[in-house]
Design an enzyme around this catalytic site. Structure first.
Site, PDB file in Angstrom:
ATOM      1  N   HIS A 133       0.755  -1.232   0.175  1.00 23.96           N
ATOM      2  CA  HIS A 133      -0.007   0.083  -0.052  1.00 23.96           C
ATOM      3  C   HIS A 133       0.883   0.978   0.036  1.00 23.96           C
ATOM      4  O   HIS A 133       0.526   2.217  -0.444  1.00 23.96           O
ATOM      5  CB  HIS A 133      -0.983   0.155   1.151  1.00 23.96           C
ATOM      6  CG  HIS A 133      -1.794  -1.335   1.376  1.00 23.96           C
ATOM      7  ND1 HIS A 133      -2.647  -1.635   0.449  1.00 23.96           N
ATOM      8  CD2 HIS A 133      -1.803  -2.230   2.307  1.00 23.96           C
ATOM      9  CE1 HIS A 133      -3.275  -2.480   0.740  1.00 23.96           C
ATOM     10  NE2 HIS A 133      -2.872  -3.293   1.971  1.00 23.96           N
ATOM     11  N   HIS A 144       5.520   6.778   6.601  1.00 24.73           N
ATOM     12  CA  HIS A 144       5.299   6.327   5.180  1.00 24.73           C
ATOM     13  C   HIS A 144       4.929   7.456   4.319  1.00 24.73           C
ATOM     14  O   HIS A 144       4.588   8.531   4.631  1.00 24.73           O
ATOM     15  CB  HIS A 144       4.245   5.106   5.312  1.00 24.73           C
ATOM     16  CG  HIS A 144       2.836   5.705   5.916  1.00 24.73           C
ATOM     17  ND1 HIS A 144       2.523   5.746   7.120  1.00 24.73           N
ATOM     18  CD2 HIS A 144       1.782   6.333   5.548  1.00 24.73           C
ATOM     19  CE1 HIS A 144       1.493   5.978   7.254  1.00 24.73           C
ATOM     20  NE2 HIS A 144       0.789   6.580   6.407  1.00 24.73           N
ATOM     21  N   HIS A 165       2.419   8.906   0.971  1.00 26.36           N
ATOM     22  CA  HIS A 165       1.306   8.780   0.123  1.00 26.36           C
ATOM     23  C   HIS A 165       1.514   9.666  -1.209  1.00 26.36           C
ATOM     24  O   HIS A 165       2.082  10.723  -1.088  1.00 26.36           O
ATOM     25  CB  HIS A 165      -0.087   9.336   0.797  1.00 26.36           C
ATOM     26  CG  HIS A 165      -0.568   8.544   1.808  1.00 26.36           C
ATOM     27  ND1 HIS A 165      -1.409   7.445   1.785  1.00 26.36           N
ATOM     28  CD2 HIS A 165      -0.078   8.586   3.280  1.00 26.36           C
ATOM     29  CE1 HIS A 165      -1.209   6.879   2.945  1.00 26.36           C
ATOM     30  NE2 HIS A 165      -0.510   7.610   3.814  1.00 26.36           N
ATOM     31  N   GLU A 185      -3.096  13.340   0.896  1.00 27.30           N
ATOM     32  CA  GLU A 185      -4.436  12.858   1.572  1.00 27.30           C
ATOM     33  C   GLU A 185      -5.375  14.122   2.053  1.00 27.30           C
ATOM     34  O   GLU A 185      -6.356  14.292   1.977  1.00 27.30           O
ATOM     35  CB  GLU A 185      -4.313  11.662   2.778  1.00 27.30           C
ATOM     36  CG  GLU A 185      -3.494  10.562   1.997  1.00 27.30           C
ATOM     37  CD  GLU A 185      -4.007   9.395   2.969  1.00 27.30           C
ATOM     38  OE1 GLU A 185      -4.384   8.313   2.537  1.00 27.30           O
ATOM     39  OE2 GLU A 185      -3.574   9.378   4.372  1.00 27.30           O
TER      40      GLU A 185
END
Length: 394
Positions: free
Chosen positions: A90, A115, A117, A129
């Protein structure tokens, strides 16, 4: 009748166990059969009323003067132990050592992982996000911590309302390369497929954060991936971090969400969740932002050009006014000189020289007048002098 009731009860228990087991083992995605819209069906918390991410509307935030700058603890003291970088299907995750933490919150939080995105490079898509005033950034970095003051570990804390604290860093692109992000991006080629891991050299994690840690948005929310527990104290920094377009492209095109043994390769892209409504939650700000308006680079350029043009125009107007005032002063001075019975030196008595030329002219005129008088007197005397008498005859 009792046997029938017991049988029905066993059947219901079997289906309940099967559903629970399926929810734990389900492989979720951002799109497809188990995409974002289906998450609440398998992970009930994903349908809660305090979900993340959200759109931060700056005019609807509330300034809280008690919010102090967050304090990274041990972020720069990475030591000699390497970090672990892995692809979980992911996103790309960096595991952080437990000596790193976060201060400036009601409790002490210990770092767990960070992490990323991102999007897919499409102009119509975002990558971050969280959004601010409806505008998304190109990517977003999350640094995850758990409340080590109240809970023994991440597993115990993540289900509690005050269990987690996540830093959100919005990432935009520019021309310059960000060397700090290369500490992660340069090793993505070694974890191209899901479930792959690699050890990377430790680095200064704080170098990934914005310079200004005192201006941020704070609200209560959730994990942005299943199981979506509503246990996160979010800190979204106002200042963006910049990476190069080449760095973003590497992030968007090098990883796969599929495993190495799977024949169909699926690029890991658009791994960001859509924003969710606040549902009566209030977003606090650590800085006064009652009328703050986010400006694009084009708007900023237009404002700068407008201000410069305004300054030039103002300078021209001031110069014209000064010249006009000087002109009328000179015109007035000339009028005084022409119409006055006194000389121009009388207007400026402090600069008036001695009237020597005028005295000389008067002396000459007087001498001339005296000469004329003398001449006239001489002629008169000559006329009045009797002529000599002629001698008479005896």
């Amino acid at each position: 009748m009792d046997c029938l009731g017991l049988f029905i009860l066993l059947i219901l228990m079997f289906f309940q166990w099967t559903a629970g087991h399926t929810a734990e083992e389900i492989s979720w995605t951002y799109t497809g059969l188990v995409g974002q819209s289906e998450w609440p069906e398998y992970f009930p918390d994903c349908g809660g009323t305090s979900q993340s991410p959200v759109d931060v509307i700056t005019t609807q935030t509330k300034y809280d003067p008690s919010l102090i700058p967050v304090t990274p603890l041990g972020y720069s003291q990475h030591g000699n132990r390497p970090f672990t970088l892995y692809n979980n299907g992911h996103t790309a995750v960096v595991e952080l050592p437990d000596w790193m933490g976060l201060g400036g919150l009601p409790w002490l939080f210990t770092a767990v992982q960070m992490h990323l995105h991102w999007g897919s490079g499409s102009p119509s898509h975002g990558g971050s996000e969280h959004t601010i005033n409806g505008l998304s950034a190109d990517a977003e970095l999350h640094v995850v911590h758990y409340n080590s003051e109240l809970y023994p570990n991440m597993s115990a804390a993540m289900t509690q309302r005050d269990g987690l604290a996540v830093l959100g860093i919005l990432i935009v692109t520019g021309e310059e390369t960000n060397p700090s992000f290369n500490n992660i991006l340069n090793y993505l080629s070694r974890i191209r497929h899901a479930n792959q891991k690699v050890s990377i050299p430790a680095f200064d994690v704080q170098s990934l954060l914005p310079q200004d840690l005192g201006r941020y948005y704070r609200y209560n929310g959730s994990l942005t991936t299943p199981p979506c527990y509503q246990s996160v104290i979010w800190t979204l920094f106002h200042e963006r971090v910049q990476i190069s377009k080449a760095q973003l492209l590497r992030m968007e095109t090098i990883l796969y969400s599929s495993k190495a043994e799977e024949p169909d390769k699926m690029l890991l892209q658009d791994n960001y969740r859509a924003t969710h409504p606040l549902n009566h939650r209030v977003i606090l700000t650590s800085f006064s932002a009652e009328s703050w308006k986010e400006l694009s680079s084009g708007e900023v350029t237009a404002i700068v050009i407008g201000v410069m043009c305004g300054c030039v125009g103002l300078a021209v107007v001031i110069r014209f006014i000064v010249k006009t005032i000087r002109f009328f002063k000179l015109l007035h001075l000339e009028t005084v000189v022409v119409n006055s019975s006194t000389s121009s030196w009388d207007v400026l008595p402090s600069n008036r020289p001695a009237p020597m030329p005028r005295i000389k002219e008067m002396e000459k005129a007087l001498e001339k007048k005296q000469d004329m008088t003398l001449n006239l007197t001489s002629e008169t005397e000559k006329k009045e002098e009797p002529s000599p008498c002629p001698e008479t005859e005896p």
